[in-house]
Design an enzyme around this catalytic site. Sequence first.
Site, PDB file in Angstrom:
ATOM      1  N   HIS A  11     -56.026  18.455  11.607  1.00  0.00           N
ATOM      2  CA  HIS A  11     -55.918  17.360  10.631  1.00  0.00           C
ATOM      3  C   HIS A  11     -57.308  16.753  10.347  1.00  0.00           C
ATOM      4  O   HIS A  11     -58.048  16.473  11.284  1.00  0.00           O
ATOM      5  CB  HIS A  11     -54.984  16.287  11.208  1.00  0.00           C
ATOM      6  N   HIS A  65     -60.160  14.609  10.321  1.00  0.00           N
ATOM      7  CA  HIS A  65     -60.432  13.347  11.010  1.00  0.00           C
ATOM      8  C   HIS A  65     -61.836  13.365  11.594  1.00  0.00           C
ATOM      9  O   HIS A  65     -62.445  14.421  11.739  1.00  0.00           O
ATOM     10  CB  HIS A  65     -59.416  13.123  12.137  1.00  0.00           C
ATOM     11  N   GLN A 117     -64.600  10.815  14.330  1.00  0.00           N
ATOM     12  CA  GLN A 117     -64.575   9.903  15.471  1.00  0.00           C
ATOM     13  C   GLN A 117     -65.701   8.892  15.356  1.00  0.00           C
ATOM     14  O   GLN A 117     -66.669   9.102  14.623  1.00  0.00           O
ATOM     15  CB  GLN A 117     -64.757  10.704  16.766  1.00  0.00           C
TER      16      GLN A 117
HETATM   17 ZN   LIG Z   1     -51.602  16.279  10.607  1.00  0.00          ZN
END
Ligand SMILES: [Zn+2]
Length: 359
Positions: A185, A187, A189
């Site tokens: 997914h 993303h 940090q």
């Molecule tokens: Zn996901």
Amino acid sequence: MKRTITHLADGRELIYFDRRDDADRSAIDRRVLDPRPVASELRYDPLTEEWIAMAGHRQTRTFQPTGSANECPLCPSSDTRSSEIPAHDYDVVVFENRFPSFSGNFGTYMDVGGLSEVRPGVGRCEVVCFTSEHSSSFSRLSNGQVELVMEAWADRTAELSGIEGVEQVFCFENRGEEIGITLAHPHGQIYAYPYVTPRTKLQLAAARRYSMGNLFADVLAAERAAGTRVVAANELWTAFVPAAARWPYEVHIYPHRQVPDLAALTEEERSAFAPLYTAVLRAFDDLFGVVMPYISAWHQAPVRQDRELGYLHLELFSIRRAPGKLKYLAGSESAMGAFVNDVLPEEAARMLRSRVDHY
Ligand SMILES: [Zn+2]
């Protein structure tokens, strides 16, 4: 932009960043979660003058759950499944990492002997979900979505800079299985460190020794003047391959105005960054026709020092040097920190530039 703070079942903070003012953020996390682990301990290496975080609890972290959206902890929750995000949809969401390297949750720390000093890993680690769409990527985000991510980064940078003991805030994205990324997914940090990181220390020490002006500004000006390594540019930002790149494909992106961090960017600068950055990312993917693993790292000035000397910039690089070939950190790089690059920066810039022109 609307910002809503909520808490997950184990007390971690979760923040929604919404474009719409009427988004419903009342969903509650109904999972039963284990108590949060204590912070890592930091040990000082007197030979390199670096802090190393011992995060033993991270061994148990979620590992490659699967590529399927059904199991993904970063997809929105549904009626039948609870993820890390209680809502059924979101624009951008940020939450505290369940297995953080740094946190405010201290344990007790023993003297370990030797010449090493030990202290708690104060700080905070957060996860940023760039979109609710599981199979998207940063390169495919709309300009408006990138701007919302940048607002979230700016908000978190300002917020985390205010935590006692935090010395530097690092927003980054690791992408691709080859980089060791455990979730597909889209993303990134955010690490709020209790010390200034080694690479930043080196760059700032060089900038302090430089007497001709601001070193970062002069690097940018010289690259713009030379032009041979510039990959893309607009009125407010320039993307270039550094003359002494360490990685086969490496691009640094600088705002034309010196600012210490993301929180100091204007709305105009955020808007101008979005199309430039996604065009560079798409050029990366277009190089070999396969997904490029990359690390994208925002270099920000430390929180309490060198605010005038530091210069916000992004360092993006890939470890892929050819379709089936990855650049591994072998003996020279890993053991001695001495890099050998197989691709000439001017050639890398030419290849990337020709692909950015397509957009
Ligand atoms: Zn996901």
